[in-house]
Design a protein around this motif. Sequence first.
Motif, PDB file in Angstrom:
ATOM      1  N   VAL A 110       3.505  -5.634  -4.077  1.00 41.62           N
ATOM      2  CA  VAL A 110       2.703  -6.174  -5.175  1.00 41.62           C
ATOM      3  C   VAL A 110       1.989  -5.066  -5.955  1.00 41.62           C
ATOM      4  CG1 VAL A 110       0.656  -7.527  -5.718  1.00 41.62           C
ATOM      5  CG2 VAL A 110       2.389  -8.474  -4.236  1.00 41.62           C
ATOM      6  N   ASP A 111       1.455  -4.055  -5.269  1.00 42.71           N
ATOM      7  CA  ASP A 111       0.756  -2.980  -5.987  1.00 42.71           C
ATOM      8  C   ASP A 111       1.718  -2.230  -6.910  1.00 42.71           C
ATOM      9  OD1 ASP A 111      -1.789  -3.388  -5.167  1.00 42.71           O
ATOM     10  OD2 ASP A 111      -1.619  -2.114  -3.384  1.00 42.71           O
ATOM     11  N   MET A 114       2.257  -4.517  -9.808  1.00 46.24           N
ATOM     12  CA  MET A 114       1.057  -4.626 -10.647  1.00 46.24           C
ATOM     13  C   MET A 114       0.850  -3.359 -11.484  1.00 46.24           C
ATOM     14  SD  MET A 114      -0.731  -7.295 -10.977  1.00 46.24           S
ATOM     15  CE  MET A 114      -0.510  -8.957 -10.413  1.00 46.24           C
ATOM     16  N   ASP A 115       1.192  -2.206 -10.946  1.00 50.41           N
ATOM     17  CA  ASP A 115       1.099  -0.956 -11.710  1.00 50.41           C
ATOM     18  C   ASP A 115       2.083  -0.959 -12.884  1.00 50.41           C
ATOM     19  OD1 ASP A 115      -0.872   0.173 -10.191  1.00 50.41           O
ATOM     20  OD2 ASP A 115       0.499   1.323  -8.899  1.00 50.41           O
ATOM     21  N   ARG A 117       2.941  -3.857 -14.517  1.00 48.70           N
ATOM     22  CA  ARG A 117       2.812  -5.239 -14.979  1.00 48.70           C
ATOM     23  C   ARG A 117       3.427  -5.429 -16.373  1.00 48.70           C
ATOM     24  NH1 ARG A 117       2.727 -10.439 -13.437  1.00 48.70           N
ATOM     25  NH2 ARG A 117       1.381 -11.699 -14.748  1.00 48.70           N
ATOM     26  N   TRP A 120       6.884  -5.895 -15.466  1.00 45.41           N
ATOM     27  CA  TRP A 120       7.105  -6.971 -14.492  1.00 45.41           C
ATOM     28  C   TRP A 120       7.165  -8.337 -15.189  1.00 45.41           C
ATOM     29  CZ3 TRP A 120       3.122  -8.925 -10.329  1.00 45.41           C
ATOM     30  CH2 TRP A 120       3.798  -9.679  -9.379  1.00 45.41           C
ATOM     31  N   GLN A 126       7.999 -14.319 -13.437  1.00 43.22           N
ATOM     32  CA  GLN A 126       6.759 -14.005 -14.153  1.00 43.22           C
ATOM     33  C   GLN A 126       6.752 -14.653 -15.527  1.00 43.22           C
ATOM     34  OE1 GLN A 126       4.213 -12.624 -12.577  1.00 43.22           O
ATOM     35  NE2 GLN A 126       5.572 -12.705 -10.813  1.00 43.22           N
ATOM     36  N   ARG A 416      -3.643 -13.478  -9.667  1.00 35.78           N
ATOM     37  CA  ARG A 416      -3.275 -12.289 -10.463  1.00 35.78           C
ATOM     38  C   ARG A 416      -1.970 -12.457 -11.247  1.00 35.78           C
ATOM     39  NH1 ARG A 416      -2.601  -9.209  -4.888  1.00 35.78           N
ATOM     40  NH2 ARG A 416      -0.849 -10.434  -4.161  1.00 35.78           N
ATOM     41  N   GLU A 417      -1.102 -13.384 -10.810  1.00 31.52           N
ATOM     42  CA  GLU A 417       0.164 -13.560 -11.532  1.00 31.52           C
ATOM     43  C   GLU A 417       0.079 -14.576 -12.660  1.00 31.52           C
ATOM     44  OE1 GLU A 417       3.740 -13.998  -9.090  1.00 31.52           O
ATOM     45  OE2 GLU A 417       2.721 -12.888  -7.512  1.00 31.52           O
ATOM     46  N   TYR A 421      -2.302  -9.621 -17.964  1.00 29.77           N
ATOM     47  CA  TYR A 421      -2.857  -8.357 -17.442  1.00 29.77           C
ATOM     48  C   TYR A 421      -4.126  -8.627 -16.649  1.00 29.77           C
ATOM     49  CZ  TYR A 421       0.661  -6.783 -20.545  1.00 29.77           C
ATOM     50  OH  TYR A 421       1.885  -6.640 -21.131  1.00 29.77           O
ATOM     51  N   ARG A 427      -8.523  -3.094 -10.290  1.00 29.75           N
ATOM     52  CA  ARG A 427      -7.411  -3.025 -11.251  1.00 29.75           C
ATOM     53  C   ARG A 427      -7.871  -3.159 -12.687  1.00 29.75           C
ATOM     54  NH1 ARG A 427      -2.553  -2.044 -11.318  1.00 29.75           N
ATOM     55  NH2 ARG A 427      -2.356  -2.237  -9.070  1.00 29.75           N
TER      56      ARG A 427
END
Length: 430
Positions: A110-111, A114-115, A117, A120, A126, A416-417, A421, A427
């Motif tokens: 996930v990290d 997320m970096d 995003r 993603w 998503q 978070r999804e 952003y 984050r």
Amino acid sequence: MQTYIADIAAHVGQQVTLRGWLHNRRSSGKIHFLIVRDGSGFIQAVVSKAAVGDEAFGRADHLSQETSLSVTGTVRADTRAKGGYELDVHTFEVHGDSHDYPITPKEHGVDYLMDRRHLWIRAERQAAILRVRHEVINAVRDYFNGRGFILCDTPIFTPAACEGTTTLFPVQYFDDTTAYLTQSGQLYNEANAMALGKVYCFGPTFRAEKSKTRRHLTEFWMVEPEMAYAGLDDIIELAEGLLTSVVARVLDTRKAELAVLERDTSKLEAVTGHFPRLRYDEAAKILQDKGLPFQYGTDLGGTDETVLSEQFDKPLCVTHYPSDIKAFYMKPDPERPEQALCVDVLAPEGYGEIIGGGVRLDDYDLLLERIKAHDLPQDAFEWYLDLRRYGTVPHGGFGMGIERCVAWICKLDHVRETIPYPRMLYRLYP
Ligand code: 4AD
Ligand code: MG
């Protein structure tokens, strides 16, 4: 003719051009199968040597993930195809190469995702979540607009706290003033309701919450309706109406996205009519009977909410929390003044609080007492006290967090999804 994948059904047998990106590719000797996405959907484009010629066929073999391209071909209905259609390619043109795209079909942490995003969000899941979010937001607007509520935007720079002083984000406001990013538009909504009757605000909200839970963001979107001459029942009925209408809209218009997310829609179909209600006292008893380490008089924790909401297949309304643990503006129940006329709506399937609201304190003296007791700067609240000086009325409303609502509807592990952003404790990038 240029078209979008979403509109492909209208073009069976015709030649069309799609403009998008290469999502994935596989080859079987004489044929390349290109999975093309254009933002509106996904389609399999079939490239055969016979149709495109040797040179183009050779180029197609080197197309890599997320190359941007246009493909022109004939639309063919195919019941075996995902989405029901395929494109038999005549020609294709590359716009931008894409080398070593960092998000491959293999599993990433996930990290890592997320970096990245900003990339993603191109993934099918998503993109499906973001479409559901869009639908939820539209359904919310339609619900209030269709019921005589006036959208009345509230400020983001504010002089004081609404939801407790511990979660404020300060900002330097010119030379010698500190402003705070809004925690809720409610206080301004109350003024707006005195002017316009039924209002709502809908915007970004900020909480400097050092929580690392699956339910907390530091920046989230909240819709907040407020009604003059309203009591707790009116507020609960409004919340029921809103949630049932939002869920029905997503079920109606976003079946494909819910299927991508493998959402069990029968759980959402149960969200109709009135919702069960529990007073805080009753909720406390359930938790204690279940042997949870819940202390009467404290706020419900994430686990407590999960356990309570799991008992019901509809959202659960928990009312009458102790005034001590709620915000300064809550009106006490005249029959039990130690309890507030408030409601939290807990989503089913363990999602916990998605709506919080209640009746506002409309009595001048008591409000002033509370402002002092909460150590709030009276100066900054003079305008708010004015609402009680000049024609006060019973009134109330609630706030619904869009991300928590979307997380529940999509059945996601974490909020978070649900936002393009996310902003969280650790984050701020991208
Ligand atoms: O319960 P809250 O704090 O209530 C208020 O702000 C009221 N002033 C609203 C009102 O009555 N007009 O927040 C309301 C909702 C929560 O139920 C939750 O859905 C969402 O806002 N929320 C958050 N969502 C994501 N991250 C956070 N840190 C959130 N805090 C609250
Ligand atoms: Mg709350």
